[in-house]
Scaffold this active site. Sequence first.
Site, PDB file in Angstrom:
ATOM      1  N   ARG A   1      55.071  48.281  46.624  1.00 36.15           N
ATOM      2  CA  ARG A   1      54.407  46.994  46.826  1.00 36.15           C
ATOM      3  C   ARG A   1      54.902  45.893  45.894  1.00 36.15           C
ATOM      4  NH1 ARG A   1      52.190  50.364  43.698  1.00 36.15           N
ATOM      5  NH2 ARG A   1      51.055  49.796  41.806  1.00 36.15           N
TER       6      ARG A   1
ATOM      7  N   LYS B   1      59.475  45.007  33.450  1.00 36.77           N
ATOM      8  CA  LYS B   1      59.251  44.264  34.688  1.00 36.77           C
ATOM      9  C   LYS B   1      59.647  42.801  34.569  1.00 36.77           C
ATOM     10  CE  LYS B   1      55.595  47.219  36.537  1.00 36.77           C
ATOM     11  NZ  LYS B   1      54.186  47.303  36.993  1.00 36.77           N
TER      12      LYS B   1
ATOM     13  N   VAL C   1      49.713  40.835  26.339  1.00 35.59           N
ATOM     14  CA  VAL C   1      48.932  39.627  26.103  1.00 35.59           C
ATOM     15  C   VAL C   1      47.642  39.990  25.373  1.00 35.59           C
ATOM     16  CG1 VAL C   1      47.682  37.734  27.189  1.00 35.59           C
ATOM     17  CG2 VAL C   1      49.896  38.448  28.098  1.00 35.59           C
TER      18      VAL C   1
ATOM     19  N   ASP D   1      46.030  43.370  36.440  1.00 37.31           N
ATOM     20  CA  ASP D   1      45.031  44.284  37.004  1.00 37.31           C
ATOM     21  C   ASP D   1      44.059  44.678  35.897  1.00 37.31           C
ATOM     22  OD1 ASP D   1      46.612  45.851  35.412  1.00 37.31           O
ATOM     23  OD2 ASP D   1      47.078  47.348  36.938  1.00 37.31           O
TER      24      ASP D   1
ATOM     25  N   PHE E   1      40.822  43.348  33.506  1.00 37.53           N
ATOM     26  CA  PHE E   1      39.794  42.324  33.411  1.00 37.53           C
ATOM     27  C   PHE E   1      39.726  41.710  32.021  1.00 37.53           C
ATOM     28  CE2 PHE E   1      37.048  40.665  36.540  1.00 37.53           C
ATOM     29  CZ  PHE E   1      36.037  39.992  35.862  1.00 37.53           C
TER      30      PHE E   1
ATOM     31  N   CYS F   1      33.813  28.683  35.497  1.00 41.80           N
ATOM     32  CA  CYS F   1      34.898  29.558  35.060  1.00 41.80           C
ATOM     33  C   CYS F   1      34.569  30.999  35.436  1.00 41.80           C
ATOM     34  CB  CYS F   1      35.133  29.417  33.558  1.00 41.80           C
ATOM     35  SG  CYS F   1      33.928  30.288  32.518  1.00 41.80           S
TER      36      CYS F   1
ATOM     37  N   CYS G   1      43.914  50.211  41.552  1.00 43.01           N
ATOM     38  CA  CYS G   1      45.016  50.689  42.389  1.00 43.01           C
ATOM     39  C   CYS G   1      45.403  52.117  42.014  1.00 43.01           C
ATOM     40  CB  CYS G   1      46.227  49.768  42.234  1.00 43.01           C
ATOM     41  SG  CYS G   1      45.951  48.105  42.865  1.00 43.01           S
TER      42      CYS G   1
ATOM     43  N   CYS H   1      27.479  28.617  29.156  1.00 43.46           N
ATOM     44  CA  CYS H   1      28.582  29.591  29.213  1.00 43.46           C
ATOM     45  C   CYS H   1      29.346  29.583  27.895  1.00 43.46           C
ATOM     46  CB  CYS H   1      29.523  29.248  30.359  1.00 43.46           C
ATOM     47  SG  CYS H   1      30.990  30.315  30.428  1.00 43.46           S
TER      48      CYS H   1
ATOM     49  N   CYS I   1      33.062  28.074  28.773  1.00 45.90           N
ATOM     50  CA  CYS I   1      33.319  26.718  29.266  1.00 45.90           C
ATOM     51  C   CYS I   1      32.109  25.811  29.173  1.00 45.90           C
ATOM     52  CB  CYS I   1      33.823  26.764  30.710  1.00 45.90           C
ATOM     53  SG  CYS I   1      32.534  27.111  31.940  1.00 45.90           S
TER      54      CYS I   1
END
Length: 342
Positions: free
Chosen positions: A66, A81, A105, A125, A127, A166, A181, A240, A243
Site C-alpha cells: 500500500r 522511508k 518526531v 499512524d 496518535f 483542534c 493496520c 482547550c 488551542c
Amino acid sequence: MMDRYSRQIRFRPIGQEGQDQLGQRHVVIVGLGALGTASAEQLVRSGIGRVTLIDRDYVEWSNLQRQQLYTEQDVRNHLPKAVAAKRRLGAVNSTVTIEAIVEDVTAMNITRLVGQADLLVDGTDNFVVRMLINDVAAKFRIPWIYGACVGSYGMTYTIRPGQTPCLHCLLNHLPKQQETCDTSGVISPVVQLVAAHQVTEALKYLTGAEAALRQTVLSFDVWNNQQSQINVVSLKQSSCPSCGDDPVYPYLNAQPLHFVTLCGRDTVQIRGEGTRDLIRLEQEMSGRGISCLRNPYLLMFETEQHRITAFADGRILLHGEADLAQAKRIYETYFEGTFTKK
C-alpha cells in the site's frame, strides 16, 4: 516543462495564479507510510515549491502492498522511508525542492522540523505524534490536515488554528478506533481515498481558496459503502489546553519516553541522547563476532531472538520484543557505552 501543469492550470479554481502560489509554498508531511506516500506523490506532481518528508522508519516487505513510492530494492537496501521517497519523488518532479529527514518526531525536535511550514499533512499512524502536530500547529498558527485509515475505514479533517476546533477539542467526539493496520490490516483503496481528500484540502488552502475548505470531519467505509460527515464547528473549546484562551500545549511540553513499545508491532524503540557513529558501532559489534548490515542511515544485526536496528540519530529498534524491562537488558548488553556524539 511548460506543459507539466497545463491540465491543472486549466482547472479554473486553480488557474495560473493558483499554480504560481503552489510553487511558492512549503508543505511538511509527517509520516511516510501509506497516507504519507500517497499524499507526497500527489503534492509533488502538483508542483508544490518545497516538500519536507519526515519519517523514523525504514522500508519493509509488508509496506509494499500500500505504500506506493517504495520498491523491492528499497527493502533489500534497508533504506529509510524518507530517503527512498525523496529518490522516487525527485525522479517524478525535479523542479520541486524535496528534503528527507530520518528522525523520530518528539516534543524536543518538532518545532525545529516543522516550524517554517505553510501547511502540515498528517501521514502518521501514531496518535501521540498527531497530538504533537496539533500542539505545534496551534502554537505557530500552521494549518494541518488530519488523516487516518484502518481496514476499509478512513477519516480526515482540516484544522485551521484560531478558526476551527483542534484535534484536542474533538477527542471526546471522534469515532473510537482502537484498531491499527498491524492488528486489523488495511486495503489500499481507502488509503488513496483519504489521501485524495487530504491533498484536495491542501490544494484549496495553498491556492487561497479557503472558502471552499470542508468544515466537517469526514469518515467513510469503502467496503461497506458508508460515508458520514460531522459538523464540529460548535465544538471549539475556549478551555482547550492546546488551542483555548490560555493554552499550555501539553503534548509539546511533555518529555519523550526513552523506552516505548510501538503499537501493534512487537517492537520496542529506544531513543538515544545524541547521534550515533554507525561505523564505530559496526567495529564494536564485529569485535564481538556479530555480523552487521550497514548503510549511511542505519545498522542492523540479528540475535537468536531479535532483529536489532540502530539509526544514525541515536534511536534503536528491538524487533520481536514488547517487554520494556527485557528491552533495557538487551540495550545494556549491546549498546551501553557505545560511542555517541552529543
